[in-house]
Design a protein around this motif. Sequence first.
Motif, PDB file in Angstrom:
ATOM      1  N   THR A 156       1.547   9.796  -6.504  1.00  0.00           N
ATOM      2  CA  THR A 156       0.768   8.933  -7.406  1.00  0.00           C
ATOM      3  C   THR A 156       1.530   8.717  -8.710  1.00  0.00           C
ATOM      4  N   GLU A 157       2.055   9.804  -9.249  1.00  0.00           N
ATOM      5  CA  GLU A 157       2.786   9.735 -10.525  1.00  0.00           C
ATOM      6  C   GLU A 157       4.061   8.900 -10.368  1.00  0.00           C
ATOM      7  N   TRP A 158       4.704   9.025  -9.202  1.00  0.00           N
ATOM      8  CA  TRP A 158       5.934   8.279  -8.917  1.00  0.00           C
ATOM      9  C   TRP A 158       5.656   6.765  -8.988  1.00  0.00           C
ATOM     10  N   TYR A 159       4.563   6.346  -8.310  1.00  0.00           N
ATOM     11  CA  TYR A 159       4.227   4.914  -8.304  1.00  0.00           C
ATOM     12  C   TYR A 159       3.808   4.455  -9.697  1.00  0.00           C
ATOM     13  N   ARG A 160       3.041   5.316 -10.398  1.00  0.00           N
ATOM     14  CA  ARG A 160       2.603   4.922 -11.742  1.00  0.00           C
ATOM     15  C   ARG A 160       3.818   4.749 -12.659  1.00  0.00           C
ATOM     16  N   SER A 161       4.727   5.709 -12.595  1.00  0.00           N
ATOM     17  CA  SER A 161       5.874   5.610 -13.505  1.00  0.00           C
ATOM     18  C   SER A 161       6.813   4.468 -13.106  1.00  0.00           C
ATOM     19  N   PHE A 162       6.923   4.183 -11.814  1.00  0.00           N
ATOM     20  CA  PHE A 162       7.721   3.020 -11.403  1.00  0.00           C
ATOM     21  C   PHE A 162       7.123   1.744 -12.023  1.00  0.00           C
ATOM     22  N   GLY A 163       5.784   1.640 -11.967  1.00  0.00           N
ATOM     23  CA  GLY A 163       5.115   0.455 -12.523  1.00  0.00           C
ATOM     24  C   GLY A 163       5.213   0.385 -14.034  1.00  0.00           C
ATOM     25  N   SER A 182       9.291  -7.289 -13.316  1.00  0.00           N
ATOM     26  CA  SER A 182       8.703  -7.856 -12.105  1.00  0.00           C
ATOM     27  C   SER A 182       7.194  -7.595 -12.131  1.00  0.00           C
ATOM     28  N   ALA A 183       6.430  -8.666 -12.423  1.00  0.00           N
ATOM     29  CA  ALA A 183       4.970  -8.515 -12.500  1.00  0.00           C
ATOM     30  C   ALA A 183       4.399  -8.140 -11.132  1.00  0.00           C
ATOM     31  N   ILE A 184       5.031  -8.652 -10.062  1.00  0.00           N
ATOM     32  CA  ILE A 184       4.518  -8.359  -8.712  1.00  0.00           C
ATOM     33  C   ILE A 184       4.681  -6.864  -8.417  1.00  0.00           C
ATOM     34  N   SER A 209      -1.350  -0.447  -8.676  1.00  0.00           N
ATOM     35  CA  SER A 209      -2.523  -0.477  -7.798  1.00  0.00           C
ATOM     36  C   SER A 209      -2.441   0.634  -6.759  1.00  0.00           C
ATOM     37  N   ILE A 210      -1.251   0.867  -6.222  1.00  0.00           N
ATOM     38  CA  ILE A 210      -1.105   1.950  -5.238  1.00  0.00           C
ATOM     39  C   ILE A 210      -1.409   3.298  -5.899  1.00  0.00           C
ATOM     40  N   ALA A 211      -0.988   3.445  -7.155  1.00  0.00           N
ATOM     41  CA  ALA A 211      -1.248   4.714  -7.859  1.00  0.00           C
ATOM     42  C   ALA A 211      -2.751   4.997  -7.964  1.00  0.00           C
ATOM     43  N   GLU A 212      -3.570   3.935  -7.872  1.00  0.00           N
ATOM     44  CA  GLU A 212      -5.037   4.111  -7.954  1.00  0.00           C
ATOM     45  C   GLU A 212      -5.679   4.090  -6.567  1.00  0.00           C
ATOM     46  N   ASP A 213      -4.876   3.984  -5.522  1.00  0.00           N
ATOM     47  CA  ASP A 213      -5.406   3.726  -4.174  1.00  0.00           C
ATOM     48  C   ASP A 213      -5.158   4.950  -3.292  1.00  0.00           C
ATOM     49  N   SER A 214      -6.151   5.831  -3.233  1.00  0.00           N
ATOM     50  CA  SER A 214      -5.927   7.120  -2.556  1.00  0.00           C
ATOM     51  C   SER A 214      -5.636   6.923  -1.061  1.00  0.00           C
ATOM     52  N   LYS A 215      -6.187   5.865  -0.463  1.00  0.00           N
ATOM     53  CA  LYS A 215      -5.909   5.641   0.963  1.00  0.00           C
ATOM     54  C   LYS A 215      -4.418   5.334   1.178  1.00  0.00           C
ATOM     55  N   GLY A 223       8.602  -9.087   5.798  1.00  0.00           N
ATOM     56  CA  GLY A 223       7.734 -10.260   5.681  1.00  0.00           C
ATOM     57  C   GLY A 223       6.473 -10.084   4.865  1.00  0.00           C
ATOM     58  N   ALA A 224       6.355  -9.039   4.057  1.00  0.00           N
ATOM     59  CA  ALA A 224       5.152  -8.861   3.235  1.00  0.00           C
ATOM     60  C   ALA A 224       4.991 -10.046   2.277  1.00  0.00           C
ATOM     61  N   PRO A 225       3.745 -10.488   2.055  1.00  0.00           N
ATOM     62  CA  PRO A 225       3.545 -11.610   1.118  1.00  0.00           C
ATOM     63  C   PRO A 225       3.841 -11.176  -0.308  1.00  0.00           C
ATOM     64  N   GLU A 226       4.629 -11.981  -1.028  1.00  0.00           N
ATOM     65  CA  GLU A 226       5.013 -11.621  -2.399  1.00  0.00           C
ATOM     66  C   GLU A 226       4.009 -12.212  -3.378  1.00  0.00           C
ATOM     67  N   GLY A 227       2.849 -11.568  -3.468  1.00  0.00           N
ATOM     68  CA  GLY A 227       1.822 -12.060  -4.383  1.00  0.00           C
ATOM     69  C   GLY A 227       0.967 -10.903  -4.840  1.00  0.00           C
ATOM     70  N   GLY A 228      -0.329 -11.167  -4.985  1.00  0.00           N
ATOM     71  CA  GLY A 228      -1.247 -10.165  -5.536  1.00  0.00           C
ATOM     72  C   GLY A 228      -1.416  -8.953  -4.614  1.00  0.00           C
ATOM     73  N   TYR A 229      -1.955  -7.877  -5.181  1.00  0.00           N
ATOM     74  CA  TYR A 229      -2.063  -6.615  -4.451  1.00  0.00           C
ATOM     75  C   TYR A 229      -2.986  -6.678  -3.216  1.00  0.00           C
ATOM     76  N   PRO A 230      -4.161  -7.347  -3.272  1.00  0.00           N
ATOM     77  CA  PRO A 230      -5.042  -7.303  -2.090  1.00  0.00           C
ATOM     78  C   PRO A 230      -4.345  -7.784  -0.811  1.00  0.00           C
ATOM     79  N   ALA A 231      -3.603  -8.894  -0.896  1.00  0.00           N
ATOM     80  CA  ALA A 231      -2.925  -9.409   0.308  1.00  0.00           C
ATOM     81  C   ALA A 231      -1.792  -8.469   0.719  1.00  0.00           C
ATOM     82  N   PHE A 232      -1.087  -7.897  -0.250  1.00  0.00           N
ATOM     83  CA  PHE A 232       0.003  -6.961   0.073  1.00  0.00           C
ATOM     84  C   PHE A 232      -0.582  -5.711   0.750  1.00  0.00           C
ATOM     85  N   ARG A 233      -1.689  -5.212   0.209  1.00  0.00           N
ATOM     86  CA  ARG A 233      -2.308  -3.996   0.761  1.00  0.00           C
ATOM     87  C   ARG A 233      -2.722  -4.223   2.221  1.00  0.00           C
ATOM     88  N   GLU A 234      -3.347  -5.377   2.448  1.00  0.00           N
ATOM     89  CA  GLU A 234      -3.811  -5.689   3.811  1.00  0.00           C
ATOM     90  C   GLU A 234      -2.614  -5.734   4.768  1.00  0.00           C
TER      91      GLU A 234
END
Length: 319
Positions: free
Chosen positions: A5-12, A20-22, A29-35, A61-72
Amino acid sequence: MRDTTEWYRSFGEVEVRGQSAIYEEWALSIAEDSKLIGVIERLPLQKRQPNLIFAVSRLLGAPEGGYPAFREWLLANWSAVADEAMVRMTQTNEPRRCASLLPALALLPGPLALLEVGASAGLCLYPDRYSYHYDGREPLHPLTGPSSVVLDCATTGPVPIPLTLPEIVWRAGIDLRPLDVHSAEDMLWLETLVWPEQEERRLRLLAAIGIAREDPPLLVEGDATTALAELTKEAPADATLVVVASGVLVYLAFDERMRFVDTVRALDTDWISLEGVGGLPSVGAALPDGDVPGGRFVLALNERPLAYTGPHGQSLDWL
Ligand SMILES: C[S@@+](CC[C@H](N)C(=O)[O-])C[C@H]1O[C@@H](n2cnc3c(N)ncnc32)[C@H](O)[C@@H]1O
């Protein structure tokens, strides 16, 4: 063990913020997403690296946009992402780091023989083939004239910027997995490692690949420590041999890193490191007291710190 979690938070918050806003949105978002954290933690520690997971996802091929579509997408494609992450490493090759290396190279008597450990595709082995633009100063060009790769770098302090570029008579690299500038697959991976939205950086990378293609470097597959001494024997005796480690020592476990340092010290060479602030204890111990902004690199010659730098060569603050 590094907390995911800390790794993703600090990367962001530290590495990609403002660049890179994306990626910033994905990482925070991943840092807050326990799943998602639970899914990522099925991978061995080294493979949980945000930069690796994001690049592999985009490659697949992941979509380069907002988190919900990337997460899915990530949840639906996780097994392919995990398989790909297991066979890849982040191999980001950033030619702009030559803007950090150049003033250190210029302190050495030429001509130079350059040997880079962790060279990726070898794009940092051409400091003599790029043009440099330090602040508002006169641009610095190769002897043959302006290069298709122009490296902009903001400086502070008395940076000893040379008047001419060093003469490099031999260039070679070692990498666990060298990337071939003539391989479309290898170059796609390098391109994907450039963060989304960084169009200028991507174009610079493509131009540097073009330069390397005209005169590809000697790249040896091997480990930074064990392959080093053998390769130094191939360097011409009448040139100053300089070993360069840039953005690589972080990939070596601490005891491996110390073995690498012992190996270089035992060689009759100069060596330049361009690594994160905590990368080398001897360099860290010689730094002046005071807070260092997160994410900075330290440029050092023979373990003597010379400057803080932007991690991708974008800035140089001479000590
Ligand atoms: C982040 S890239 C840096 C590339 C280049 N030095 C630069 O600054 O642009 C790190 C490279 O080090 C390589 N690497 C990691 N561990 C290594 C090791 N033990 N020996 C040799 N190469 C290694 C990786 O394969 C990768 O290509």
